[in-house]
Design an enzyme around this catalytic site. Structure first.
Site, PDB file in Angstrom:
ATOM      1  CB  ILE A 175      -5.615  -1.383  -6.298  1.00 26.67           C
ATOM      2  CG1 ILE A 175      -4.919  -0.098  -5.199  1.00 26.67           C
ATOM      3  CG2 ILE A 175      -4.645  -1.114  -7.935  1.00 26.67           C
ATOM      4  CD1 ILE A 175      -4.241  -1.426  -4.360  1.00 26.67           C
ATOM      5  CG  ASP A 194     -12.597  -9.772  -6.076  1.00 29.53           C
ATOM      6  OD1 ASP A 194     -13.052 -10.688  -5.466  1.00 29.53           O
ATOM      7  OD2 ASP A 194     -11.966  -8.778  -6.262  1.00 29.53           O
ATOM      8  CB  ALA A 254      -1.449  -7.073  -5.495  1.00 33.11           C
ATOM      9  NE  ARG A 255       1.297  -6.617   0.267  1.00 35.64           N
ATOM     10  CZ  ARG A 255       0.781  -5.712   0.227  1.00 35.64           C
ATOM     11  NH1 ARG A 255       1.692  -5.006  -0.906  1.00 35.64           N
ATOM     12  NH2 ARG A 255       0.139  -4.502   1.069  1.00 35.64           N
ATOM     13  CG  ASP A 279       5.949  -2.244  -7.226  1.00 35.95           C
ATOM     14  OD1 ASP A 279       7.126  -2.220  -7.330  1.00 35.95           O
ATOM     15  OD2 ASP A 279       5.423  -1.933  -6.580  1.00 35.95           O
ATOM     16  CD  GLU A 284       8.519  -7.355  -1.891  1.00 35.28           C
ATOM     17  OE1 GLU A 284       8.693  -6.249  -0.433  1.00 35.28           O
ATOM     18  OE2 GLU A 284       7.703  -7.955  -2.575  1.00 35.28           O
ATOM     19  CG  HIS A 303       6.556  -3.323  -1.925  1.00 29.88           C
ATOM     20  ND1 HIS A 303       6.508  -4.049  -1.536  1.00 29.88           N
ATOM     21  CD2 HIS A 303       5.186  -3.140  -2.469  1.00 29.88           C
ATOM     22  CE1 HIS A 303       5.505  -4.910  -1.056  1.00 29.88           C
ATOM     23  NE2 HIS A 303       4.424  -3.610  -1.569  1.00 29.88           N
ATOM     24  CG  LEU A 304       9.137   2.053  -6.259  1.00 30.74           C
ATOM     25  CD1 LEU A 304       9.746   2.301  -7.572  1.00 30.74           C
ATOM     26  CD2 LEU A 304       9.855   2.624  -5.527  1.00 30.74           C
TER      27      LEU A 304
END
Length: 342
Positions: A175, A194, A254-255, A279, A284, A303-304
């Site tokens: 992503i 990263d 992401a998370r 998102d 949640e 969360h879409l």
């Protein structure tokens, strides 16, 4: 070969049946459908993010040799009750609804669908970045509410362009790398943090690899795309947030666990953080007394990011391809418990 197609209201049962039938024409099918996402997922029998019950899965399996699913719980109890089962193919980026230890003990290979939603999630992340930088949702809501905000044209309130801006991406997997390519096409300068990414690939893509602290200091816009592990939980905490430039835009699609949400409301109210687009969340759905609910310059979606029709279709094709390999005696590609193959 009997295949259980256990779909839901996103990756539907008949979508799974059609994809598997295209790979294995002679397959026969048992069917099971859950109500997710109309009804939320949750823990079932020791596995996470599952929909439906163990009893429903056991009854539907019968003598199935293969199961394809997105959300059905495959637990130790299910494996014990299904001695003919040899493969479970999960149409998700990770088979969190499967007890991998129990699957391995039962001799059941578990496959998954990496990258199924990469395009959808990358496009959504870019949409959040643009929406936050230009205040698109806020301005729309105000106009529809009868308020014409001409003062947004004042220099102090004006939005930011991507062209010429520095955007920091935390994570450069399927992503994050797609997001980078889109941002670079807009003319942004992209920084990447990263430790597992290939530096040569990042350079070839036109981005710049840096350490996380440097990325946060240099990036007026930051978007999170790392995987959530015990090592990355609260990767961006209060100390890291303090490194951001004044008025920075922060995006997390992401998370939820990557980000410490506690300081965010105060940072938005003080102007230390210019805008926040989310998102995903630490809880949640967020509770009724969620601190960010009345904070300024917040965009929040449920969360879409990975949700598109193409994602559902691609997920079905990926799991069906694994069923085809199994039926032909070929090597499985995306096995979550490779020990079972030995």
């Amino acid at each position: 070969m009997l295949v259980l197609a256990a779909g839901d209201e996103f990756v539907g049962t008949e979508l799974l049946v059609g994809a598997v039938r295209a790979e294995v024409a002679e397959a026969e099918f048992a069917r099971l459908s859950s109500r997710w996402p109309v009804e939320p997922f949750g823990p079932v029998g020791g596995v996470q993010e599952a929909s439906g019950t163990e009893e429903q899965v056991i009854e539907a399996l019968g003598g199935a040799e293969v199961a394809v699913t997105q959300m059905a719980p495959f637990t130790k109890t299910v494996f014990a009750a299904a001695p003919r089962l040899r493969m479970v193919s999960v149409s998700r980026g990770g088979p969190v609804n499967v007890d991998l230890t129990a699957a391995t003990e039962a001799g059941v290979a578990v496959t998954f669908a990496p990258g199924r939603n990469a395009a959808a999630a990358a496009e959504f992340a870019v949409g959040l970045i643009l929406a936050a930088m230009r205040r698109i949702p806020t301005a729309s809501a105000e106009l529809l509410g009868g308020q014409w905000r001409g003062d947004y044209y004042a220099y102090a309130n004006a939005g930011l362009e991507l062209e010429g801006s520095t955007v920091g991406l935390v994570g450069y997997g399927a992503i994050g790398s797609r997001v980078a390519r889109v941002l670079l096409a807009f003319g942004a300068h992209v920084l990447v943090a990263d430790p597992f990414a290939d530096p040569a690939r990042i350079a070839a893509d036109g981005a710049e690899l840096v350490e996380l602290d440097e990325l946060l200091r240099r990036s007026p816009v930051v978007s999170l795309h790392a995987r959530l592990t015990e090592q990355t939980r609260h990767l961006v905490d209060a100390e890291k947030l303090a490194l951001l430039p004044e008025g920075a835009v922060l995006v997390n699609s992401a998370r939820g666990g990557l980000l410490d949400y506690a300081p965010l409301a105060g940072m938005l109210r003080s102007g230390r953080l210019g805008a926040l687009a989310l998102d995903v969340y630490d809880v949640e759905p967020p509770p009724a007394d969620w601190a960010l609910r009345d904070a300024p310059n917040v965009i929040a979606t449920p969360h879409l990011a990975g949700c598109s029709r193409q994602t559902a279709e691609r997920a079905a094709r990926i799991v069906a391809a694994e069923v085809g390999r199994y039926a032909r005696g070929e090597k499985l590609l995306n096995v979550a418990n490779p020990d079972v193959l030995r």
